[in-house]
Design a protein around this motif. Structure first.
Motif, PDB file in Angstrom:
ATOM      1  N   PRO A   1      54.863 135.931  89.521  1.00 15.72           N
ATOM      2  CA  PRO A   1      55.802 136.574  88.582  1.00 15.72           C
ATOM      3  C   PRO A   1      56.865 135.598  88.110  1.00 15.72           C
ATOM      4  CG  PRO A   1      56.242 137.281  90.840  1.00 15.72           C
ATOM      5  CD  PRO A   1      54.959 136.495  90.883  1.00 15.72           C
ATOM      6  N   ILE A   2      57.391 135.880  86.949  1.00 14.40           N
ATOM      7  CA  ILE A   2      58.464 135.053  86.416  1.00 14.40           C
ATOM      8  C   ILE A   2      59.650 135.086  87.385  1.00 14.40           C
ATOM      9  CG2 ILE A   2      60.099 134.769  84.513  1.00 14.40           C
ATOM     10  CD1 ILE A   2      58.018 136.056  82.677  1.00 14.40           C
ATOM     11  N   SER A   3      60.196 133.923  87.669  1.00 11.47           N
ATOM     12  CA  SER A   3      61.310 133.822  88.614  1.00 11.47           C
ATOM     13  C   SER A   3      62.506 134.641  88.144  1.00 11.47           C
ATOM     14  CB  SER A   3      61.723 132.358  88.780  1.00 11.47           C
ATOM     15  OG  SER A   3      62.837 132.247  89.645  1.00 11.47           O
ATOM     16  N   THR A   4      63.272 135.150  89.088  1.00  8.81           N
ATOM     17  CA  THR A   4      64.470 135.923  88.747  1.00  8.81           C
ATOM     18  C   THR A   4      65.753 135.304  89.296  1.00  8.81           C
ATOM     19  OG1 THR A   4      64.056 137.364  90.661  1.00  8.81           O
ATOM     20  CG2 THR A   4      63.225 138.105  88.523  1.00  8.81           C
ATOM     21  N   PHE A   5      65.660 134.119  89.903  1.00 10.89           N
ATOM     22  CA  PHE A   5      66.846 133.417  90.398  1.00 10.89           C
ATOM     23  C   PHE A   5      66.878 132.008  89.806  1.00 10.89           C
ATOM     24  CE2 PHE A   5      66.355 136.726  93.555  1.00 10.89           C
ATOM     25  CZ  PHE A   5      67.664 137.126  93.785  1.00 10.89           C
ATOM     26  N   TYR A   6      68.068 131.602  89.284  1.00  9.40           N
ATOM     27  CA  TYR A   6      68.174 130.335  88.568  1.00  9.40           C
ATOM     28  C   TYR A   6      69.482 129.621  88.914  1.00  9.40           C
ATOM     29  CZ  TYR A   6      64.401 132.322  85.815  1.00  9.40           C
ATOM     30  OH  TYR A   6      63.201 132.890  85.432  1.00  9.40           O
ATOM     31  N   ASP A   7      69.429 128.275  88.825  1.00  9.52           N
ATOM     32  CA  ASP A   7      70.633 127.489  89.085  1.00  9.52           C
ATOM     33  C   ASP A   7      71.394 127.243  87.784  1.00  9.52           C
ATOM     34  OD1 ASP A   7      69.252 125.485  87.716  1.00  9.52           O
ATOM     35  OD2 ASP A   7      68.795 124.320  89.513  1.00  9.52           O
ATOM     36  N   TYR A   8      72.404 126.389  87.851  1.00  4.91           N
ATOM     37  CA  TYR A   8      73.275 126.118  86.703  1.00  4.91           C
ATOM     38  C   TYR A   8      72.488 125.591  85.499  1.00  4.91           C
ATOM     39  CZ  TYR A   8      77.539 126.690  89.493  1.00  4.91           C
ATOM     40  OH  TYR A   8      78.551 127.200  90.264  1.00  4.91           O
ATOM     41  N   ALA A   9      71.407 124.867  85.763  1.00  2.46           N
ATOM     42  CA  ALA A   9      70.613 124.271  84.688  1.00  2.46           C
ATOM     43  C   ALA A   9      69.510 125.199  84.200  1.00  2.46           C
ATOM     44  CB  ALA A   9      70.011 122.946  85.158  1.00  2.46           C
ATOM     45  N   GLY A  10      69.397 126.391  84.802  1.00  5.74           N
ATOM     46  CA  GLY A  10      68.354 127.322  84.380  1.00  5.74           C
ATOM     47  C   GLY A  10      67.018 127.071  85.041  1.00  5.74           C
TER      48      GLY A  10
ATOM     49  N   ASP B   1      66.138 128.729  95.145  1.00  2.00           N
ATOM     50  CA  ASP B   1      66.206 129.563  96.341  1.00  2.00           C
ATOM     51  C   ASP B   1      67.425 130.464  96.225  1.00  2.00           C
ATOM     52  OD1 ASP B   1      66.580 130.687  98.832  1.00  2.00           O
ATOM     53  OD2 ASP B   1      66.564 128.798  99.940  1.00  2.00           O
ATOM     54  N   GLN B   2      67.231 131.765  96.303  1.00  2.00           N
ATOM     55  CA  GLN B   2      68.314 132.707  96.061  1.00  2.00           C
ATOM     56  C   GLN B   2      69.482 132.559  97.023  1.00  2.00           C
ATOM     57  OE1 GLN B   2      65.605 136.188  97.040  1.00  2.00           O
ATOM     58  NE2 GLN B   2      67.518 136.971  97.881  1.00  2.00           N
ATOM     59  N   ASN B   3      69.300 131.879  98.152  1.00  3.30           N
ATOM     60  CA  ASN B   3      70.370 131.705  99.129  1.00  3.30           C
ATOM     61  C   ASN B   3      71.127 130.390  98.969  1.00  3.30           C
ATOM     62  OD1 ASN B   3      69.845 134.185 100.569  1.00  3.30           O
ATOM     63  ND2 ASN B   3      68.004 133.200 101.382  1.00  3.30           N
ATOM     64  N   ALA B   4      70.702 129.549  98.026  1.00  9.51           N
ATOM     65  CA  ALA B   4      71.373 128.263  97.815  1.00  9.51           C
ATOM     66  C   ALA B   4      72.704 128.472  97.091  1.00  9.51           C
ATOM     67  CB  ALA B   4      70.473 127.328  97.008  1.00  9.51           C
ATOM     68  N   ASP B   5      73.695 127.632  97.406  1.00 13.39           N
ATOM     69  CA  ASP B   5      75.020 127.748  96.793  1.00 13.39           C
ATOM     70  C   ASP B   5      74.972 127.564  95.279  1.00 13.39           C
ATOM     71  OD1 ASP B   5      76.173 128.208  99.238  1.00 13.39           O
ATOM     72  OD2 ASP B   5      76.792 126.117  99.547  1.00 13.39           O
ATOM     73  N   SER B   6      74.038 126.734  94.812  1.00 10.10           N
ATOM     74  CA  SER B   6      73.941 126.455  93.380  1.00 10.10           C
ATOM     75  C   SER B   6      73.080 127.469  92.634  1.00 10.10           C
ATOM     76  CB  SER B   6      73.362 125.046  93.164  1.00 10.10           C
ATOM     77  OG  SER B   6      72.061 124.963  93.717  1.00 10.10           O
ATOM     78  N   CYS B   7      72.495 128.419  93.376  1.00 10.84           N
ATOM     79  CA  CYS B   7      71.612 129.418  92.760  1.00 10.84           C
ATOM     80  C   CYS B   7      72.481 130.568  92.260  1.00 10.84           C
ATOM     81  CB  CYS B   7      70.578 129.900  93.773  1.00 10.84           C
ATOM     82  SG  CYS B   7      69.171 130.744  93.022  1.00 10.84           S
TER      83      CYS B   7
ATOM     84  N   THR C   1      76.459 134.477  95.716  1.00  7.94           N
ATOM     85  CA  THR C   1      77.490 133.500  95.343  1.00  7.94           C
ATOM     86  C   THR C   1      78.829 134.155  95.022  1.00  7.94           C
ATOM     87  OG1 THR C   1      76.928 133.547  92.973  1.00  7.94           O
ATOM     88  CG2 THR C   1      75.702 132.000  94.378  1.00  7.94           C
ATOM     89  N   LEU C   2      78.992 135.425  95.344  1.00  9.48           N
ATOM     90  CA  LEU C   2      80.234 136.123  95.001  1.00  9.48           C
ATOM     91  C   LEU C   2      81.452 135.527  95.700  1.00  9.48           C
ATOM     92  CD1 LEU C   2      79.056 139.852  94.935  1.00  9.48           C
ATOM     93  CD2 LEU C   2      79.585 138.366  93.000  1.00  9.48           C
TER      94      LEU C   2
END
Length: 203
Positions: free
Chosen positions: A108-117, A121-127, A174-175
């Protein structure tokens, strides 16, 4: 000799004052730099968010993607609504949807993205970005009828149309970093008759 000591004393004081001023200026520059970096990050995230919204709107409107998504076991509710199978469908209810792209049919198309799109990994600080995808169906009214209002539910018959809605929001993980950008969303509407015509996807 006294005059020499006096001059040296003034020199030490002047140095201390100069160092203090340098420290204050450095602190100001550091604070300004941090604020500038924060603004740059927020601006980059807003741009990435808008790009993702455009990509998901396009993906949600592509017939090939929708037909592929119909075949996936996690999308049983989608199949039931579109093809009039199983337990049927409820008008205006929002159902979760795993959206697929025919370029990568097994994932499936990913639903979590970093600053660059980029997917992350949804648990990463940059995600920082999460996209949620749902579909909202509408049952077909029975016509002719004195009341053409779409029925609340439909069983054994396909819905008339559906909307694939998406929301681009901050990843809840990341809240603790504060509010990074404003949530946006959109929808793409599809007539079921156009989706299934001549395809055999509901067989």
């Amino acid at each position: 000799m006294k005059q020499i000591y006096s001059n040296q004393g003034h020199t030490v004081i002047e140095i201390a004052i100069a160092l203090g001023l340098v420290g204050l200026v450095s602190l100001g520059i550091f604070s300004l730099t941090q604020e500038t970096l924060k603004n740059i990050q927020h601006s980059k995230l807003a741009t990435t968010r808008d790009q993702l919204a455009t990509q998901f709107r396009q993906s949600a409107g592509r017939m090939k993607n929708l037909r592929l998504s119909l075949t996936k076991p996690e999308n049983e509710a989608f199949l039931n609504c579109v093809c009039g199978k199983g337990s049927g469908c409820t008008s205006a209810q929002s159902y979760p949807l795993s959206l697929y792209d025919d370029a990568l049919p097994d994932k499936p198309i990913s639903t979590f993205y970093d600053y660059a799109g980029m997917p992350c990994d949804q648990n990463a600080d940059s995600c920082a970005i999460r996209v949620t995808v749902n579909f909202v169906p509408q049952c077909k009214p029975v016509l002719p009828s004195a009341d053409p209002t779409p029925p609340a539910t439909c069983v054994g018959v396909p819905v008339e149309f559906f909307a694939v809605s998406f929301t681009v929001q901050q990843n809840p993980a990341t809240l603790s970093q504060g509010s990074l950008f404003k949530t946006i969303g959109g929808s793409s509407f599809t007539q079921v008759s156009a989706l299934v015509a001549g395809t055999g996807v509901c067989n």
